[in-house]
Write a protein that holds these residues in place. Structure first.
Motif, PDB file in Angstrom:
ATOM      1  N   GLN A  77       0.880  -1.166   0.000  1.00 48.07           N
ATOM      2  CA  GLN A  77       0.000   0.000   0.000  1.00 48.07           C
ATOM      3  C   GLN A  77       0.916   1.214   0.000  1.00 48.07           C
ATOM      4  OE1 GLN A  77      -3.563  -0.475   0.638  1.00 48.07           O
ATOM      5  NE2 GLN A  77      -3.968   1.678   0.215  1.00 48.07           N
ATOM      6  N   LEU A  78       0.907   1.948  -1.110  1.00 51.95           N
ATOM      7  CA  LEU A  78       1.835   3.065  -1.264  1.00 51.95           C
ATOM      8  C   LEU A  78       1.158   4.364  -0.849  1.00 51.95           C
ATOM      9  CD1 LEU A  78       4.633   3.918  -2.321  1.00 51.95           C
ATOM     10  CD2 LEU A  78       3.599   4.207  -4.574  1.00 51.95           C
ATOM     11  N   GLU A  79       1.857   5.132  -0.034  1.00 56.22           N
ATOM     12  CA  GLU A  79       1.391   6.450   0.417  1.00 56.22           C
ATOM     13  C   GLU A  79       0.095   6.354   1.222  1.00 56.22           C
ATOM     14  OE1 GLU A  79       3.175   8.950   0.625  1.00 56.22           O
ATOM     15  OE2 GLU A  79       4.827   8.133  -0.545  1.00 56.22           O
ATOM     16  N   THR A  80      -0.361   7.525   1.659  1.00 56.63           N
ATOM     17  CA  THR A  80      -1.502   7.564   2.581  1.00 56.63           C
ATOM     18  C   THR A  80      -2.530   8.585   2.090  1.00 56.63           C
ATOM     19  OG1 THR A  80      -0.349   9.219   3.866  1.00 56.63           O
ATOM     20  CG2 THR A  80      -0.120   6.946   4.606  1.00 56.63           C
ATOM     21  N   GLY A  81      -3.673   8.608   2.753  1.00 57.69           N
ATOM     22  CA  GLY A  81      -4.711   9.602   2.472  1.00 57.69           C
ATOM     23  C   GLY A  81      -5.186   9.532   1.036  1.00 57.69           C
ATOM     24  N   ALA A  82      -5.386  10.694   0.456  1.00 55.43           N
ATOM     25  CA  ALA A  82      -5.931  10.751  -0.909  1.00 55.43           C
ATOM     26  C   ALA A  82      -4.955  10.173  -1.924  1.00 55.43           C
ATOM     27  CB  ALA A  82      -6.264  12.191  -1.275  1.00 55.43           C
ATOM     28  N   TYR A  83      -3.675  10.155  -1.585  1.00 56.53           N
ATOM     29  CA  TYR A  83      -2.656   9.677  -2.527  1.00 56.53           C
ATOM     30  C   TYR A  83      -2.444   8.167  -2.454  1.00 56.53           C
ATOM     31  CZ  TYR A  83      -1.166  14.465  -3.570  1.00 56.53           C
ATOM     32  OH  TYR A  83      -1.118  15.754  -4.006  1.00 56.53           O
ATOM     33  N   THR A  84      -3.116   7.508  -1.563  1.00 53.60           N
ATOM     34  CA  THR A  84      -2.804   6.097  -1.352  1.00 53.60           C
ATOM     35  C   THR A  84      -3.193   5.244  -2.547  1.00 53.60           C
ATOM     36  OG1 THR A  84      -2.868   4.347   0.295  1.00 53.60           O
ATOM     37  CG2 THR A  84      -4.977   5.338  -0.270  1.00 53.60           C
ATOM     38  N   GLU A  85      -2.379   4.225  -2.798  1.00 50.88           N
ATOM     39  CA  GLU A  85      -2.660   3.325  -3.913  1.00 50.88           C
ATOM     40  C   GLU A  85      -2.365   1.900  -3.452  1.00 50.88           C
ATOM     41  OE1 GLU A  85      -0.592   4.246  -7.550  1.00 50.88           O
ATOM     42  OE2 GLU A  85      -1.383   2.469  -8.557  1.00 50.88           O
ATOM     43  N   LEU A 154      -6.748  -7.599  -0.295  1.00 51.07           N
ATOM     44  CA  LEU A 154      -5.360  -7.162  -0.258  1.00 51.07           C
ATOM     45  C   LEU A 154      -5.310  -5.711   0.169  1.00 51.07           C
ATOM     46  CD1 LEU A 154      -3.978  -9.088  -3.339  1.00 51.07           C
ATOM     47  CD2 LEU A 154      -3.431  -9.451  -0.953  1.00 51.07           C
ATOM     48  N   GLY A 155      -5.034  -4.800  -0.732  1.00 55.78           N
ATOM     49  CA  GLY A 155      -4.882  -3.408  -0.330  1.00 55.78           C
ATOM     50  C   GLY A 155      -6.204  -2.726  -0.083  1.00 55.78           C
ATOM     51  N   VAL A 156      -6.112  -1.454   0.282  1.00 51.43           N
ATOM     52  CA  VAL A 156      -7.288  -0.647   0.595  1.00 51.43           C
ATOM     53  C   VAL A 156      -7.415   0.461  -0.440  1.00 51.43           C
ATOM     54  CG1 VAL A 156      -8.419   0.749   2.360  1.00 51.43           C
ATOM     55  CG2 VAL A 156      -6.897  -1.123   3.028  1.00 51.43           C
ATOM     56  N   SER A 157      -8.603   0.609  -1.010  1.00 54.05           N
ATOM     57  CA  SER A 157      -8.832   1.664  -1.994  1.00 54.05           C
ATOM     58  C   SER A 157      -8.846   3.017  -1.317  1.00 54.05           C
ATOM     59  CB  SER A 157     -10.165   1.456  -2.699  1.00 54.05           C
ATOM     60  OG  SER A 157     -10.146   0.263  -3.400  1.00 54.05           O
ATOM     61  N   PRO A 158      -8.374   4.057  -2.013  1.00 53.78           N
ATOM     62  CA  PRO A 158      -8.466   5.397  -1.431  1.00 53.78           C
ATOM     63  C   PRO A 158      -9.926   5.811  -1.314  1.00 53.78           C
ATOM     64  CG  PRO A 158      -7.682   5.505  -3.697  1.00 53.78           C
ATOM     65  CD  PRO A 158      -7.737   4.065  -3.323  1.00 53.78           C
ATOM     66  N   VAL A 159     -10.218   6.567  -0.282  1.00 55.13           N
ATOM     67  CA  VAL A 159     -11.587   7.026  -0.052  1.00 55.13           C
ATOM     68  C   VAL A 159     -11.754   8.446  -0.571  1.00 55.13           C
ATOM     69  CG1 VAL A 159     -13.366   7.346   1.695  1.00 55.13           C
ATOM     70  CG2 VAL A 159     -11.610   5.609   2.023  1.00 55.13           C
ATOM     71  N   ASP A 160     -10.698   9.246  -0.438  1.00 50.50           N
ATOM     72  CA  ASP A 160     -10.802  10.665  -0.780  1.00 50.50           C
ATOM     73  C   ASP A 160     -10.685  10.877  -2.282  1.00 50.50           C
ATOM     74  OD1 ASP A 160     -10.907  11.167   1.927  1.00 50.50           O
ATOM     75  OD2 ASP A 160      -8.723  11.237   2.098  1.00 50.50           O
ATOM     76  N   ASP A 161     -11.080  12.069  -2.699  1.00 51.72           N
ATOM     77  CA  ASP A 161     -10.956  12.485  -4.085  1.00 51.72           C
ATOM     78  C   ASP A 161      -9.493  12.410  -4.526  1.00 51.72           C
ATOM     79  OD1 ASP A 161     -13.243  13.080  -5.404  1.00 51.72           O
ATOM     80  OD2 ASP A 161     -12.716  15.196  -5.702  1.00 51.72           O
ATOM     81  N   ASP A 162      -9.274  11.921  -5.724  1.00 52.27           N
ATOM     82  CA  ASP A 162      -7.911  11.821  -6.239  1.00 52.27           C
ATOM     83  C   ASP A 162      -7.383  13.220  -6.567  1.00 52.27           C
ATOM     84  OD1 ASP A 162      -5.583  11.318  -7.575  1.00 52.27           O
ATOM     85  OD2 ASP A 162      -6.380   9.579  -8.662  1.00 52.27           O
ATOM     86  N   PRO A 163      -6.335  13.655  -5.852  1.00 51.80           N
ATOM     87  CA  PRO A 163      -5.849  15.017  -6.083  1.00 51.80           C
ATOM     88  C   PRO A 163      -4.971  15.144  -7.330  1.00 51.80           C
ATOM     89  CG  PRO A 163      -4.584  13.973  -4.349  1.00 51.80           C
ATOM     90  CD  PRO A 163      -5.607  12.969  -4.792  1.00 51.80           C
ATOM     91  N   ASP A 164      -4.646  14.033  -7.971  1.00 52.71           N
ATOM     92  CA  ASP A 164      -3.706  14.084  -9.086  1.00 52.71           C
ATOM     93  C   ASP A 164      -4.392  14.418 -10.408  1.00 52.71           C
ATOM     94  OD1 ASP A 164      -1.090  13.528  -8.057  1.00 52.71           O
ATOM     95  OD2 ASP A 164      -1.852  11.547  -7.511  1.00 52.71           O
ATOM     96  N   PRO A 266       4.293  11.898  -4.320  1.00 51.01           N
ATOM     97  CA  PRO A 266       3.005  12.565  -4.480  1.00 51.01           C
ATOM     98  C   PRO A 266       3.122  14.080  -4.370  1.00 51.01           C
ATOM     99  CG  PRO A 266       3.111  11.380  -2.393  1.00 51.01           C
ATOM    100  CD  PRO A 266       4.316  10.973  -3.180  1.00 51.01           C
ATOM    101  N   GLY A 267       2.461  14.768  -5.281  1.00 46.51           N
ATOM    102  CA  GLY A 267       2.418  16.222  -5.227  1.00 46.51           C
ATOM    103  C   GLY A 267       3.670  16.907  -5.724  1.00 46.51           C
ATOM    104  N   ASN A 268       4.676  16.125  -6.159  1.00 42.77           N
ATOM    105  CA  ASN A 268       5.950  16.725  -6.572  1.00 42.77           C
ATOM    106  C   ASN A 268       6.101  16.827  -8.085  1.00 42.77           C
ATOM    107  OD1 ASN A 268       6.745  17.030  -3.929  1.00 42.77           O
ATOM    108  ND2 ASN A 268       7.727  15.012  -3.845  1.00 42.77           N
ATOM    109  N   GLY A 269       5.040  16.570  -8.819  1.00 46.45           N
ATOM    110  CA  GLY A 269       5.142  16.531 -10.278  1.00 46.45           C
ATOM    111  C   GLY A 269       5.076  17.880 -10.963  1.00 46.45           C
ATOM    112  N   ARG A 274       0.374  13.162 -13.368  1.00 50.90           N
ATOM    113  CA  ARG A 274       0.958  12.026 -12.649  1.00 50.90           C
ATOM    114  C   ARG A 274       1.233  10.892 -13.632  1.00 50.90           C
ATOM    115  NH1 ARG A 274      -1.979   7.553  -9.049  1.00 50.90           N
ATOM    116  NH2 ARG A 274      -0.103   6.337  -8.671  1.00 50.90           N
ATOM    117  N   GLN A 275       0.232  10.572 -14.416  1.00 53.09           N
ATOM    118  CA  GLN A 275       0.369   9.473 -15.381  1.00 53.09           C
ATOM    119  C   GLN A 275      -0.283   9.891 -16.689  1.00 53.09           C
ATOM    120  OE1 GLN A 275      -1.510   6.175 -13.385  1.00 53.09           O
ATOM    121  NE2 GLN A 275       0.245   5.830 -12.042  1.00 53.09           N
TER     122      GLN A 275
END
Lengths: 1009, 104
Positions: A77-85, A154-164, A266-269, A274-275
């Motif tokens: 699980q990469l990153e946290t909060g809205a950025y989590t994947e 397995l992992g957990v889907s992000p709940v918050d709006d995708d900021p990217d 995250p946020g450094n692009g 992002r993609q």
């Protein structure tokens, strides 16, 4: 413990990392250091972290197996909060400063996981367990599912709006080269020698593929750099790195995902997305996707520390990380020998266990030089250490590979480098529709070019095509590049591609060993033989599937889940097929392969959506009066793509209060509705009336100029599919209106018949929906209000019901149609769209003294239902005839040919007792039936109950002073006066009286008044 | 995703088109005299060949013109596209079809 497994700087390894640029990152809450150029996997390994996750089903401790995107275990699980994947592969994540990752599928901690009890009860969790256990009763499935998801997810889907921000884009090229290894680079170089436009795509941050992880790094990289430099200078070549081709579709349409700024964190692009999602159309494709090493399937081969041999080499050579100080290389082929030498050369204690006998003297000599012990004809029989290997036991292997014998040796080790041979990556070829063939010499499937799909011209080159030395890969790549460019019509002008001149050791024969025996028969005892790590499938599961008859390869896949999900069988597929072949006593090609599915690796929905998200997802259509509605506090409803005012609440009003007020006001004074969204089609030409005669059920020959007529359209099944009013504007000129939702469909319908059936007719249809702004005035004061604003005499005598007049309204040119969807005095004022706002403002101003009320679609619905006017698509559903709607009056008895005519005499269409439209009045006038409620023939305590109809429209009608409903009821027309029962979802049973469909002004006087 | 040659516009992406089933089914005349079977056949029944198929296509998000196509339903090869008024093109001969037909 700081990078305990990182090799010292003095050694000539670690070409991908920059030791001058340390990075800090966090895994499961602990801080570590790595270097620029590391992957999350290599950095964790450098820090001695071997336990990275728990397995899907049994919650077994798992570590890294691979170094590339084929990694099945190390999903984090990469990153946290809205950025989590979730479910990102540690092997594909480039390390950046401040990275935060967590292991998955463990609770409460990775080291102590409650779910691991699954492993102890494994004999009760066989293949197909969920199917078998949770089948019945169906109502319990919801309960089971919650439990299963929590336990197995397995992992957990992000709940918050995708900021990217994501982009999607198109690319067209002559030759697309998939894979930037030696074959791909050679293919691109050769293809671009002429004028062909070449796109070279590679999933890694650096091109080079297998060249990156080899021990003879300097020479390999020099070769690569020279070739890449030439490619970069060629304007016909575009290179996309960090880009994975995820899908290969018909006519060489391919999709790829480019991870543009993921490696920055995250946020450094900055301004970059992002993609980026690429949609590529290529004239020719060269597939140079490489190959994937497959694991040997031995007892407890999933313990952390057991890795693919080439991954061990890659971690040593590319990242300067030694996965374990004591390494056992377990192989059935020659490719792993170099790995043994690489590990020994950086100081590891190495033992080679080869299932084959008669190892060549040359190999033996080179092992001896490095003091590497060799066990010929041996195999690993067991592994000790659950959360990390501590030792392995080896025993002699019988010649047939079926059993072990002799003395067991225990070898202390922390890493097992295993190689069961190489599987060409045929994913892309298979996705393109091509079939595979089995190649005995490499014990693997390769593309069968004679069975490629013609519409997907492609060539495979390099190790994905079954050749494994770099020089052969380069040769094949160059050849494929030349052929592809020529086939694309842009042949190369020179055929020079630098050969790969670095010395390579010749590879001997592989001795396939698909399942390594142990002291117990497979499936007995406590050890497990995994072939699919991601889906937690063992050799015993395949045996079970075979016993239960799931022998077809497609059944095997679905029953055991092998090769499914995001992994798509990268490391597991061939082993599974071979084990099944063994059980059945047939050859591997006889078992066959399943089709590989896109995507090759998971991709984000954000990238697929690209820019088309949020307000750009669907184009909103707004009428010319939209601003006025907004200013007047309208609440909007989506009708197709249109934003229509739903109701106009006044201060303190809820929806119900507002709608009731609006509905009453229309019949008491006057209301106005924005009707601009109705479909409008301008029909001209001398055969226009012939078209109307064919598409409507009634007669149009005698309609006078300036008159309007309601019409019903049927499809050829005889079922209602649209309705509306058409007006004759001139000799050969008509104005047709359609439902809001049906506008495009009706336009296409007219065009279809005109173009395909009656092309000789002179008639032209033009959509004018957006050219006219329409306000409908309805109510007893409509005429008085309109007269103040128009030069047209709107008295009943000179402007009767169902006619049209032209003139000006509020000083602008207008057509007024005296037609009604409310049963009130009604004028639909059409002005050119640019005057729409002017018109509504003028009406609102002049309407003040007439108590003019703006009303929305909800009041419109009630008003029409009070009169029994149907809404196509609400009261009809595509299975309803005019007779079912009790609308025989609109079906011509004299006209012979029109669309849908003959179907009305079909036995089923003309039978008695079809569901027919009726009115319903509930016993309790305050109860509003839910739309969709079922009318039942008999009431039982529990379903099922025989259904004889359902409610199609239902409202509280302020003008009728009670609730009203429309419904389809079997034989309904004959049942008026009966009382019927309705059973609601919550078990409530209601009684209702079957009535006529007109609830207000039965004699229809108001509309003509 | 196909590339389809619109007879009016040229090669375009499949997303611009919609397919509307078997071509060359004229609407019967004298429908009142038709038997239920004959009318039912016209309304409901279509061939669904594994192989070459003449189909109606609409360039929905383009010129909005209807046209016909001869397509192989297994290989998705478009042999040709042609205007509504054009005569129906012959099917490719067996020898041309066999290698494709076996790919399913």
């Amino acid at each position: 413990m700081s990078q305990s497994q990182r090799l010292p700087d003095e050694l000539p390894v670690g070409n991908s990392i920059d030791r001058g640029a340390p990075l800090t990152f966090t895994f499961d809450g602990r801080q570590y250091t790595g270097y620029q150029g590391d992957t999350l996997a290599s950095a964790l390994l450098a820090n001695g972290v071997r336990l990275l996750g728990r397995s899907f089903k049994y919650h077994r401790p798992r570590g890294l197996i691979a170094a590339g995107s084929e990694e099945p275990n190390a999903l984090v699980q990469l990153e946290t909060g809205a950025y989590t994947e979730p479910n990102t592969r540690a092997t594909s994540i480039e390390l950046y400063d401040g990275l935060v990752a967590k292991s998955q599928n463990r609770w409460p901690t990775l080291g102590f996981d409650v779910g691991a009890v699954n492993s102890m009860v494994a004999r009760f969790l066989p293949a197909g367990f969920y199917y078998k256990t949770f089948m019945w009763p169906a109502s319990m499935w919801m309960t089971y599912e919650k439990f299963i998801r929590k336990a197995a997810g397995l992992g957990v889907s992000p709940v918050d709006d995708d900021p990217d921000v994501y982009h999607s884009t198109y690319a067209h090229c002559d030759v697309l080269v998939i894979g930037g290894g030696p074959a791909g680079i050679a293919a691109a170089t050769a293809a671009a020698n002429g004028s062909a436009r070449v796109l070279l795509v590679d999933e890694n941050n650096q091109l080079g593929g297998a060249l990156l992880g080899t021990s003879d790094n300097a020479a390999s990289l020099a070769y690569r750099d020279k070739a890449l430099q030439a490619l970069k200078q060629n304007n016909n070549v575009k290179i996309l790195s960090r880009t994975t081709v995820t899908g290969y579709y018909d006519y060489n349409y391919l999709t790829a995902i480019e991870k543009v700024t993921d490696h920055l964190g995250p946020g450094n692009g900055g301004d970059a997305p992002r993609q980026r999602f690429w949609k590529i159309r290529a004239k020719q494709v060269v597939i140079a996707a490489g190959s994937i090493e497959r694991p040997l399937v031995f007892a407890d081969n999933d313990r952390p520390g057991v890795m693919l041999a080439n991954a061990v080499a890659t971690y040593i050579n590319r990242y300067g990380v030694l996965p374990g100080n004591d390494v056992v290389v377990f192989t059935n082929n020659d490719s792993a020998y170099q790995v043994a030498l690489d590990a020994a050369s950086v100081g590891a204690t190495v033992t080679v266990v080869d299932t084959r006998k008669n190892i060549s003297a040359e190999f033996k000599a080179s092992l001896q030089q490095q003091s590497i012990r060799l066990f010929e004809g041996h195999a690993i029989s067991s592994v000790r250490g659950a959360k990390g290997i501590e030792s392995v036991r080896i025993m002699g292997l019988s010649d047939d590979g079926e059993s072990l014998h002799g003395q067991a040796w225990e070898i202390v080790c922390t890493c097992v480098a295993t190689s069961g041979g190489w599987t060409p990556s045929c994913h892309m070829f298979s996705q393109s529709g091509g079939k595979l063939k089995y190649e005995e010499s490499i014990a693997g499937f390769i593309p069968d070019t004679t069975r490629a799909k013609k519409s997907c011209p492609n060539l495979s080159a390099g190790s994905c095509n079954g050749v494994f030395t770099t020089s052969e890969c380069v040769e094949q790549g160059a050849d494929a590049g030349l052929k592809a460019a020529a086939a694309a019509g842009k042949p190369a002008t020179s055929t020079d591609v630098a050969a790969f001149a670095v010395n390579e050791t010749a590879q001997g024969a592989i001795a396939p060993l698909w399942l390594v025996p142990t002291v117990h028969p497979v499936g007995e005892g406590n050890s497990k033989h995994f072939h699919d790590f991601q889906n937690d499938v063992t050799a015993a599961d395949i045996q079970l599937a075979a016993r239960e008859g799931f022998v077809s390869v497609e059944h095997l896949k679905r029953y055991t889940t092998t090769g499914m999900a995001t992994d798509q069988g990268k490391t597991s597929n061939l082993n599974a097929l071979a084990i099944m072949a063994n059980i059945q006593g047939v050859s591997i090609p006889e078992v066959g392969t399943t089709t590989f599915r896109p995507p090759y690796t998971p991709l984000t929905f954000g990238a697929v959506g690209g820019q088309e998200s949020r307000e750009l997802f669907i184009q909103e259509r707004k009428t010319p009066m939209h601003e006025w509605h907004v200013a007047s506090g309208a609440v909007f409803e989506d009708v197709g793509d249109w934003k229509r005012p739903w109701y106009f609440p006044q201060t303190g009003e809820d929806m119900h209060a507002a709608v009731q007020r609006e509905t009453l006001a229309v019949r008491q004074s006057v209301g106005m509705l924005d009707a601009s969204t109705l479909g409008k089609i301008d029909i001209q030409g001398k055969d226009a009336v012939k078209l109307l005669e064919m598409v409507y059920t009634n007669n149009w020959q005698k309609l006078a100029v300036g008159s309007c007529r309601y019409g019903l359209m049927l499809n050829e099944h005889g079922m209602i599919f649209d309705d509306g009013v058409t007006t004759r504007l001139g000799e050969n000129h008509y104005h047709m209106t359609t439902t809001t939702g049906g506008a495009a469909r009706v336009m296409s319908w007219l065009e279809e018949w005109l173009q395909t059936e009656w092309p000789e007719w002179e008639v032209y249809c033009t959509s004018v929906t957006e050219q006219w702004a329409v306000m409908a005035l309805n109510g007893p004061n409509a005429r008085a209000l309109l007269q103040e604003l128009t030069d047209i005499d709107v008295s009943n005598d000179s402007f009767p019901f169902m006619t049209m007049r032209e003139g000006t309204v509020a000083g602008v040119p207008a057509r007024i149609y005296r037609i009604s969807f409310t049963g009130e005095q009604s004028f639909e004022i059409n002005v050119p769209a640019r005057y729409g706002k002017h018109l509504i403002e003028a009406l609102a101003e002049a309407g003040k003294k007439h108590e003019l009320v703006p009303y929305g679609t909800e009041a419109m619905h009630i008003l029409r239902a009070e009169k029994g006017f149907i809404i196509v698509g609400q009261d009809t559903d595509g299975t309803v005839t005019p007779h079912d709607m009790d609308m025989d009056w609109i079906v011509s008895k004299t006209k012979i040919e029109y669309l849908g005519n003959r179907s009305q005499q079909r036995t089923d269409t003309s039978r008695d007792k079809r569901p027919q439209l009726i009115g319903l009045l509930t016993e309790d006038p305050t109860v509003v039936l839910p739309e969709g409620a079922h009318i039942v023939a008999e009431v039982h305590d529990q379903p099922p109950m025989p259904t004889i109809g359902h409610v199609t429209s239902s409202y509280m009608s302020p003008n009728a002073g009670r609730s009203i409903a429309l419904a389809l009821l079997q034989d309904g027309i004959n049942r008026k006066g009966d009382t019927v029962s309705l059973r609601l979802m919550d078990g409530t049973v209601l009684q209702a009286l079957v009535t006529d469909t007109v609830f207000v002004d039965q004699e229809g006087a108001r509309v003509r008044g | 995703m196909f590339i389809i040659n619109c007879p009016y516009c040229g090669d375009r992406d499949q997303t611009e088109f919609s397919c509307h089933g078997e071509a060359h089914i004229p609407r019967p005349t004298e429908t009142a005299q038709m038997s239920d079977d004959a009318w039912g056949n016209y309304v409901f029944f279509r061939t669904n060949p594994k192989g070459y198929h003449r189909e109606r296509w609409l360039h929905t998000h383009g010129c909005r013109r209807w046209f016909n196509a001869l397509r192989h339903t297994v290989t998705d090869e478009f042999v040709t596209t042609y205007k509504i008024e054009d005569p129906r093109p012959p099917l490719p001969t067996e020898s041309q079809t066999s290698s494709d037909g076996r790919q399913s």
